[in-house]
Scaffold this active site. Structure first.
Site, PDB file in Angstrom:
ATOM      1  N   PRO A 194      35.612  49.019  36.084  1.00 47.11           N
ATOM      2  CA  PRO A 194      35.535  49.544  37.457  1.00 47.11           C
ATOM      3  C   PRO A 194      34.100  49.966  37.818  1.00 47.11           C
ATOM      4  O   PRO A 194      33.819  50.353  38.912  1.00 47.11           O
ATOM      5  CB  PRO A 194      36.773  50.916  37.308  1.00 47.11           C
ATOM      6  CG  PRO A 194      37.168  50.713  36.012  1.00 47.11           C
ATOM      7  CD  PRO A 194      36.419  49.746  35.111  1.00 47.11           C
TER       8      PRO A 194
ATOM      9  N   GLU B  22      39.977  53.919  27.562  1.00 49.26           N
ATOM     10  CA  GLU B  22      39.029  54.672  28.108  1.00 49.26           C
ATOM     11  C   GLU B  22      37.761  53.766  28.328  1.00 49.26           C
ATOM     12  O   GLU B  22      37.123  54.127  29.240  1.00 49.26           O
ATOM     13  CB  GLU B  22      38.622  55.869  27.645  1.00 49.26           C
ATOM     14  CG  GLU B  22      39.983  56.920  27.295  1.00 49.26           C
ATOM     15  CD  GLU B  22      40.932  57.037  28.501  1.00 49.26           C
ATOM     16  OE1 GLU B  22      40.514  57.356  29.652  1.00 49.26           O
ATOM     17  OE2 GLU B  22      41.927  56.757  28.414  1.00 49.26           O
TER      18      GLU B  22
ATOM     19  N   ARG C  55      37.227  26.930  40.329  1.00 51.72           N
ATOM     20  CA  ARG C  55      37.345  26.317  41.755  1.00 51.72           C
ATOM     21  C   ARG C  55      35.955  25.797  42.251  1.00 51.72           C
ATOM     22  O   ARG C  55      36.058  24.966  42.855  1.00 51.72           O
ATOM     23  CB  ARG C  55      37.959  27.047  42.742  1.00 51.72           C
ATOM     24  CG  ARG C  55      39.561  27.452  42.381  1.00 51.72           C
ATOM     25  CD  ARG C  55      40.088  28.532  43.584  1.00 51.72           C
ATOM     26  NE  ARG C  55      39.876  27.815  45.022  1.00 51.72           N
ATOM     27  CZ  ARG C  55      40.822  26.877  45.222  1.00 51.72           C
ATOM     28  NH1 ARG C  55      41.729  26.665  44.455  1.00 51.72           N
ATOM     29  NH2 ARG C  55      40.543  26.062  46.495  1.00 51.72           N
TER      30      ARG C  55
ATOM     31  N   ASP D 120      37.451  26.259  52.193  1.00 51.01           N
ATOM     32  CA  ASP D 120      37.757  27.603  51.591  1.00 51.01           C
ATOM     33  C   ASP D 120      37.472  28.801  52.714  1.00 51.01           C
ATOM     34  O   ASP D 120      36.325  28.606  53.156  1.00 51.01           O
ATOM     35  CB  ASP D 120      37.638  28.063  50.296  1.00 51.01           C
ATOM     36  CG  ASP D 120      38.399  27.687  49.293  1.00 51.01           C
ATOM     37  OD1 ASP D 120      39.907  27.228  49.756  1.00 51.01           O
ATOM     38  OD2 ASP D 120      38.055  27.455  48.145  1.00 51.01           O
TER      39      ASP D 120
HETATM   40  N1  4GX Z   1      37.825  45.804  37.599  1.00 55.73           N
HETATM   41  N2  4GX Z   1      39.767  48.130  34.531  1.00 55.73           N
HETATM   42  C1  4GX Z   1      38.717  47.743  32.020  1.00 55.73           C
HETATM   43  C2  4GX Z   1      38.787  49.641  30.321  1.00 55.73           C
HETATM   44  C3  4GX Z   1      37.508  49.460  30.331  1.00 55.73           C
HETATM   45  C4  4GX Z   1      36.536  50.617  31.170  1.00 55.73           C
HETATM   46  C5  4GX Z   1      35.426  50.689  31.134  1.00 55.73           C
HETATM   47  C6  4GX Z   1      35.576  48.503  29.772  1.00 55.73           C
HETATM   48  C7  4GX Z   1      34.706  49.573  30.537  1.00 55.73           C
HETATM   49  C8  4GX Z   1      38.858  46.954  36.288  1.00 55.73           C
HETATM   50  C9  4GX Z   1      38.630  46.612  37.558  1.00 55.73           C
HETATM   51  C10 4GX Z   1      39.634  48.151  35.796  1.00 55.73           C
HETATM   52  C11 4GX Z   1      40.624  49.438  33.968  1.00 55.73           C
HETATM   53  C12 4GX Z   1      39.557  47.214  33.343  1.00 55.73           C
HETATM   54  C13 4GX Z   1      39.577  50.245  32.634  1.00 55.73           C
HETATM   55  N3  4GX Z   1      36.737  48.644  29.976  1.00 55.73           N
HETATM   56  N4  4GX Z   1      38.010  46.143  35.503  1.00 55.73           N
HETATM   57  N5  4GX Z   1      39.467  48.937  31.609  1.00 55.73           N
HETATM   58  N6  4GX Z   1      39.474  47.230  38.727  1.00 55.73           N
HETATM   59  O1  4GX Z   1      40.364  49.066  36.573  1.00 55.73           O
HETATM   60  O2  4GX Z   1      37.563  45.451  36.494  1.00 55.73           O
END
Ligand code: 4GX
Length: 239
Positions: A87, A114, A152, A167
């Site tokens: 995120p 986390e 794609r 697209d």
């Molecule tokens: N877009 N998540 C990853 C665990 C995490 C946290 C920090 C690595 C670093 C998300 C999103 C997402 C939740 C995937 C936390 N891994 N990833 N996860 N939205 O929310 O890509």
């Protein structure tokens, strides 16, 4: 194109990677996808890959050593662009998808809990990518989103290359509405022009409807789209 994926849930990728467009692209060799279990890169007899956070607080953090080993082993003999789904990343959009699709090799890191020990990001991650501002439980679905969008763009993966060019986003506009049989659905008829056989008129209708859809549903896209003078004139008549 080669795409490596590291995850503690490799089984999540099974059906996704064997079905439809991606399944065919893998069979034809246009796409090589290697999904690896992070737990295969730990020496721990219990295959543990997480631990409590330094500084306390709840939750668990993925430890650095298995990630470093996984990334280095999967990078041996290649130089993949290493993308962490998180995120905290830059939001994935069409420009980023095309940029990543131009790479011969990608390595996707799917975290859980986390997150991952910060030193993994410092040592072996080229960039962080997010698929949107909402919280998921792991990076696996974001990795699948990225694989599908990037695939794609790989030449030959989508049989009908014209559909990739058409697209949405490539033109900066949303798609026009689509209709198929039956001609009437619960009293709603297909726009007559689509049954007219007049291909030029159909093209004009589609362009107009694409402009109209973009103006009403995504005015932000329209503001950024490079419109021709003619498209601006058509847009005026939609108001
Ligand atoms: N877009 N998540 C990853 C665990 C995490 C946290 C920090 C690595 C670093 C998300 C999103 C997402 C939740 C995937 C936390 N891994 N990833 N996860 N939205 O929310 O890509």
């Amino acid at each position: 194109m080669w795409i490596g994926v590291v995850t503690i849930f490799p089984e999540l990728f099974g059906a996704f990677l064997s079905t439809s467009l991606i399944g065919r692209a893998r069979q034809s060799g246009r796409l090589q996808i290697e999904v690896r279990d992070l737990r295969d890169f730990t020496d721990d007899p219990h295959r543990v890959v997480d631990d409590e956070p330094y500084g306390g607080g709840g939750g668990m953090v993925m430890t650095a050593p298995p990630w470093l080993r996984a990334v280095r082993e999967l990078s041996a003999g290649r130089s993949p662009r290493r993308v962490l789904l998180s995120p905290q990343g830059r939001r994935l959009d069409d420009a980023k998808v095309q940029e990543l699709a131009a790479e011969p090799e990608l390595l996707l890191l799917c975290g859980r809990y986390e997150g991952i020990d910060e030193r993994v990001r410092e040592l072996v991650v080229d960039e962080e990518v997010s698929i949107g501002d909402y919280v998921l439980s792991g990076g696996e679905l974001p990795a699948m989103v990225l694989v599908e969008a990037v695939s794609r763009c790989v030449p030959g993966v989508v049989q009908q290359q014209s559909s990739v060019e058409r697209d949405s986003f490539r033109s900066g506009l949303l798609d026009h509405p689509h209709y198929t049989r039956p001609a009437v659905v619960e009293g709603l008829a297909v726009p007559p022009v689509l049954l007219s056989g007049d291909h030029a008129a159909i093209e004009r209708w589609r362009e107009r409807e694409a402009l109209r859809a973009t103006a009403t549903k995504r005015p932000d896209l329209l503001a950024a789209a490079p419109l021709t003078a003619e498209q601006r004139a058509v847009l005026e008549t939609c108001k």
